[in-house]
Scaffold this motif. Structure first.
Motif, mmCIF file in Angstrom:
data_model
loop_
_atom_site.group_PDB
_atom_site.id
_atom_site.type_symbol
_atom_site.label_atom_id
_atom_site.label_comp_id
_atom_site.label_asym_id
_atom_site.label_seq_id
_atom_site.Cartn_x
_atom_site.Cartn_y
_atom_site.Cartn_z
ATOM 1 N N GLU A 74 0.826 -1.197 0.000
ATOM 2 C CA GLU A 74 0.000 0.000 0.000
ATOM 3 C C GLU A 74 0.866 1.256 0.000
ATOM 4 O O GLU A 74 1.871 1.317 0.704
ATOM 5 N N PRO A 75 0.467 2.267 -0.790
ATOM 6 C CA PRO A 75 1.217 3.524 -0.785
ATOM 7 C C PRO A 75 1.284 4.141 0.611
ATOM 8 O O PRO A 75 0.351 4.015 1.403
ATOM 9 N N VAL A 76 2.404 4.790 0.883
ATOM 10 C CA VAL A 76 2.559 5.572 2.103
ATOM 11 C C VAL A 76 2.596 7.027 1.665
ATOM 12 O O VAL A 76 3.568 7.473 1.051
ATOM 13 N N ARG A 77 1.518 7.758 1.931
ATOM 14 C CA ARG A 77 1.326 9.061 1.329
ATOM 15 C C ARG A 77 1.936 10.188 2.160
ATOM 16 O O ARG A 77 1.805 10.240 3.372
ATOM 17 N N LEU A 78 2.614 11.079 1.460
ATOM 18 C CA LEU A 78 3.046 12.361 1.998
ATOM 19 C C LEU A 78 2.613 13.386 0.952
ATOM 20 O O LEU A 78 3.276 13.559 -0.066
ATOM 21 N N ARG A 79 1.449 13.972 1.182
ATOM 22 C CA ARG A 79 0.789 14.793 0.155
ATOM 23 C C ARG A 79 0.685 14.006 -1.143
ATOM 24 O O ARG A 79 0.104 12.925 -1.161
ATOM 25 N N MET A 80 1.295 14.495 -2.216
ATOM 26 C CA MET A 80 1.158 13.808 -3.505
ATOM 27 C C MET A 80 2.163 12.678 -3.697
ATOM 28 O O MET A 80 2.130 11.979 -4.710
ATOM 29 N N LEU A 81 3.023 12.462 -2.727
ATOM 30 C CA LEU A 81 4.115 11.491 -2.867
ATOM 31 C C LEU A 81 3.780 10.156 -2.221
ATOM 32 O O LEU A 81 3.033 10.089 -1.248
ATOM 33 N N ASP A 82 4.376 9.093 -2.756
ATOM 34 C CA ASP A 82 4.368 7.771 -2.137
ATOM 35 C C ASP A 82 5.800 7.516 -1.685
ATOM 36 O O ASP A 82 6.712 7.384 -2.514
ATOM 37 N N ILE A 83 6.001 7.457 -0.375
ATOM 38 C CA ILE A 83 7.370 7.409 0.155
ATOM 39 C C ILE A 83 7.801 6.002 0.574
ATOM 40 O O ILE A 83 8.767 5.841 1.323
ATOM 41 N N ARG A 84 7.091 4.987 0.087
ATOM 42 C CA ARG A 84 7.563 3.624 0.367
ATOM 43 C C ARG A 84 8.988 3.431 -0.143
ATOM 44 O O ARG A 84 9.348 3.928 -1.214
ATOM 45 N N PRO A 85 9.818 2.688 0.595
ATOM 46 C CA PRO A 85 11.173 2.414 0.125
ATOM 47 C C PRO A 85 11.159 1.484 -1.090
ATOM 48 O O PRO A 85 10.099 0.992 -1.512
ATOM 49 N N ILE A 86 12.348 1.242 -1.620
ATOM 50 C CA ILE A 86 12.482 0.420 -2.823
ATOM 51 C C ILE A 86 13.455 -0.727 -2.574
ATOM 52 O O ILE A 86 14.221 -0.718 -1.606
ATOM 53 N N ARG A 87 13.426 -1.709 -3.478
ATOM 54 C CA ARG A 87 14.346 -2.849 -3.428
ATOM 55 C C ARG A 87 14.630 -3.301 -4.850
ATOM 56 O O ARG A 87 13.874 -2.991 -5.796
ATOM 57 N N LEU A 88 15.692 -4.038 -4.996
ATOM 58 C CA LEU A 88 15.960 -4.680 -6.284
ATOM 59 C C LEU A 88 15.033 -5.868 -6.436
ATOM 60 O O LEU A 88 14.829 -6.640 -5.488
ATOM 61 N N ALA A 89 14.472 -6.028 -7.619
ATOM 62 C CA ALA A 89 13.653 -7.196 -7.895
ATOM 63 C C ALA A 89 14.532 -8.448 -7.874
ATOM 64 O O ALA A 89 15.750 -8.379 -8.080
#
Length: 358
Positions: A74-89
Motif C-alpha cells: 500500500e502507498p505511504v502518502r506524503l501529500r502527492m508522494l508515495d514514500i515507500r522504500p524500494i528494493r531490487l527485484a
C-alpha cells in the motif's frame, strides 16, 4: 588571548539553507532579494514542487526503473508522494539498472531561467549566485533502499546523481552557480540511531565512510563553481531526529570533510537547536578545523523566538567561535507553518542589521 576576552568575530551575513515555504521559485527569489539581497551571497529556488520534503520524492522516481520494486503493498502518502522504500527485484543485478532522471537537473534548469531573468532585471543583486541544493547519495540510499541492496545500489545512484550535476554544470554559467550538498542521514549514522539489530550504513568505519563519500561529492564540483555543505540533524515537523548534545560531532565531521576534499570548500552550515544558548553547545566550535577561506554559517534563527532568541544564541556562539560567521535557520524553512515565512526573512534581516553589506 583568552577567548572570553577576545574581540567578537565579525559576522559575514546570512545564508538560506534551501527549502522555503512558497509555491514557486519566482516568489522565493524575489522575496529573498527584497529582504536579504545585500546580506546573501547565494539565493536558492526554495525547493518547490515535488522537492517540498527534501528527498521524499526520490522513491517515486527510482521506482519507475525496470528492476526496482516498492517495499510494501500500500502507498505511504506524503501529500502527492508515495514514500515507500524500494528494493531490487529478484535476480536483478544493480549494475544493469538504467535509472530515470532524478529530477534535480530539470528543476534547477527551470529555476535558473527565472533567476537569470530576475538578475538581468535588477531584482537580484549582481554577483549573487544561484544556489542548487543536492542530497548526498548516502542520504537517499540509506533512507529509501532496502538494507541488503544498499551496497550494490549506491554506485548506481551516485552515477545518476553525478549525471544530474553534469547537466546543471553544462547549462548554468559556472561563475553564477553554487552547489550545496545536504548531509543529514550522515548524522543519524554518526549518532548510531538505527533501530536495534539494524544499521543505516553499509560500510564499517562510519566516520571515514561518511566523510570520504561527502568529500567525493564536493570534488565533483569544478573549482569555478562555489560549493558548500549543509550539515543537518533532520527536519520532520520542525524537529531533529535527535538533538545534538553539542557541536563536537558537527565540528569533527566538518573538519574531516574539509581535509579529505581536494578542492576548496566555500561554506559550511550547521544547526543550533532553539534551546541552546549555553557555552557547552558552542565550545567545540573553538576547535573547528576548516580553512580560513571557508565561510561558516550557524543555524541559530528560529521562528518561535525571533530576534531575541537568535541574539541570545548569537552571543553564546561569539564566545567560542574564533572566526567570522553568518546566520541561518537550522534547516530549510519549507515546512514551516503558513504565514511564518516572511517573519523569518525579517528576523534574518534584523539580526544582521548591524553587520552592513556582504
Amino acid at each position: 588571548m583568552d577567548q572570553r576576552t577576545a574581540p567578537h568575530p565579525k559576522p559575514v551575513g546570512a545564508h538560506l539553507v534551501g527549502s522555503i515555504n512558497f509555491d514557486d521559485a519566482e516568489t522565493t527569489i524575489r522575496t529573498a532579494a527584497e529582504h536579504l539581497g545585500d546580506r546573501l551571497k547565494r539565493i536558492p529556488d526554495g525547493e518547490v514542487g515535488e522537492r517540498f520534503h527534501w528527498i521524499a520524492f526520490q522513491p517515486g522516481r527510482l521506482a519507475q526503473a525496470e528492476g526496482i520494486e516498492r517495499v510494501g503493498d500500500e502507498p505511504v502518502r506524503l501529500r502527492m508522494l508515495d514514500i515507500r522504500p524500494i528494493r531490487l527485484a529478484a535476480g536483478v543485478n544493480a549494475a544493469d539498472l538504467v535509472l530515470p532522471e532524478l529530477g534535480y537537473a530539470a528543476a534547477a534548469i527551470e529555476s535558473w531561467g527565472t533567476f537569470d531573468r530576475l538578475q538581468r532585471e535588477g531584482v537580484v543583486p549582481a554577483g549573487t549566485r544561484f544556489q542548487v541544493s543536492l542530497p548526498t547519495p548516502v542520504g537517499v540510499v540509506g533512507s529509501f533502499v532496502r538494507a541488503e541492496d544498499r551496497a550494490a545500489f549506491e554506485p548506481v545512484y551516485e552515477a545518476a546523481l553525478a549525471a544530474e550535476l553534469d547537466r546543471i554544470l553544462q547549462t548554468i554559467p559556472h561563475e553564477r552557480l553554487a552547489i550545496q550538498w545536504d548531509a543529514a542521514l550522515e548524522f543519524a549514522i554518526l549518532e548510531e540511531l538505527a533501530p536495534a539489530g539494524s544499521r543505516y550504513e553499509w560500510f564499517d568505519d562510519i566516520w571515514a565512510g561518511t566523510s570520504e563519500r561527502l568529500a567525493r561529492q564536493i570534488d565533483r564540483v569544478p573549482v569555478d563553481v562555489e560549493v558548500g555543505v549543509h550539515l543537518c540533524y533532520g527536519d520532520v515537523a520542525e524537529h531533529h531526529f535527535v538533538e545534538p548534545a553539542d557541536t563536537a560531532k558537527l565540528s569533527r565531521f566538518a573538519g574531516l570533510v574539509a581535509d579529505r576534499a581536494t578542492r576548496e570548500l566555500d561554506w559550511v552550515h550547521l544547526p543550533v537547536p532553539i534551546s541552546r544558548d549555553d557555552d557547552a553547545y558552542f565550545a567545540p566550535l573553538g576547535e573547528l578545523a576548516i580553512p580560513d577561506a571557508t565561510e561558516l554559517y550557524l543555524g541559530l534563527v528560529h521562528r518561535e523566538d525571533g530576534v531575541a532568541g537568535a541574539e541570545r544564541r548569537l552571543a553564546a556562539a561569539q564566545r567560542h567561535v574564533r572566526r567570522p560567521f553568518g546566520v541561518a535557520t537550522e534547516c530549510g524553512f519549507g515546512r514551516a507553518p503558513e504565514g511564518t515565512t516572511l517573519p523569518l526573512f525579517e528576523t534574518h534581516r534584523a539580526v544582521t542589521a548591524a553587520w552592513g553589506q556582504r
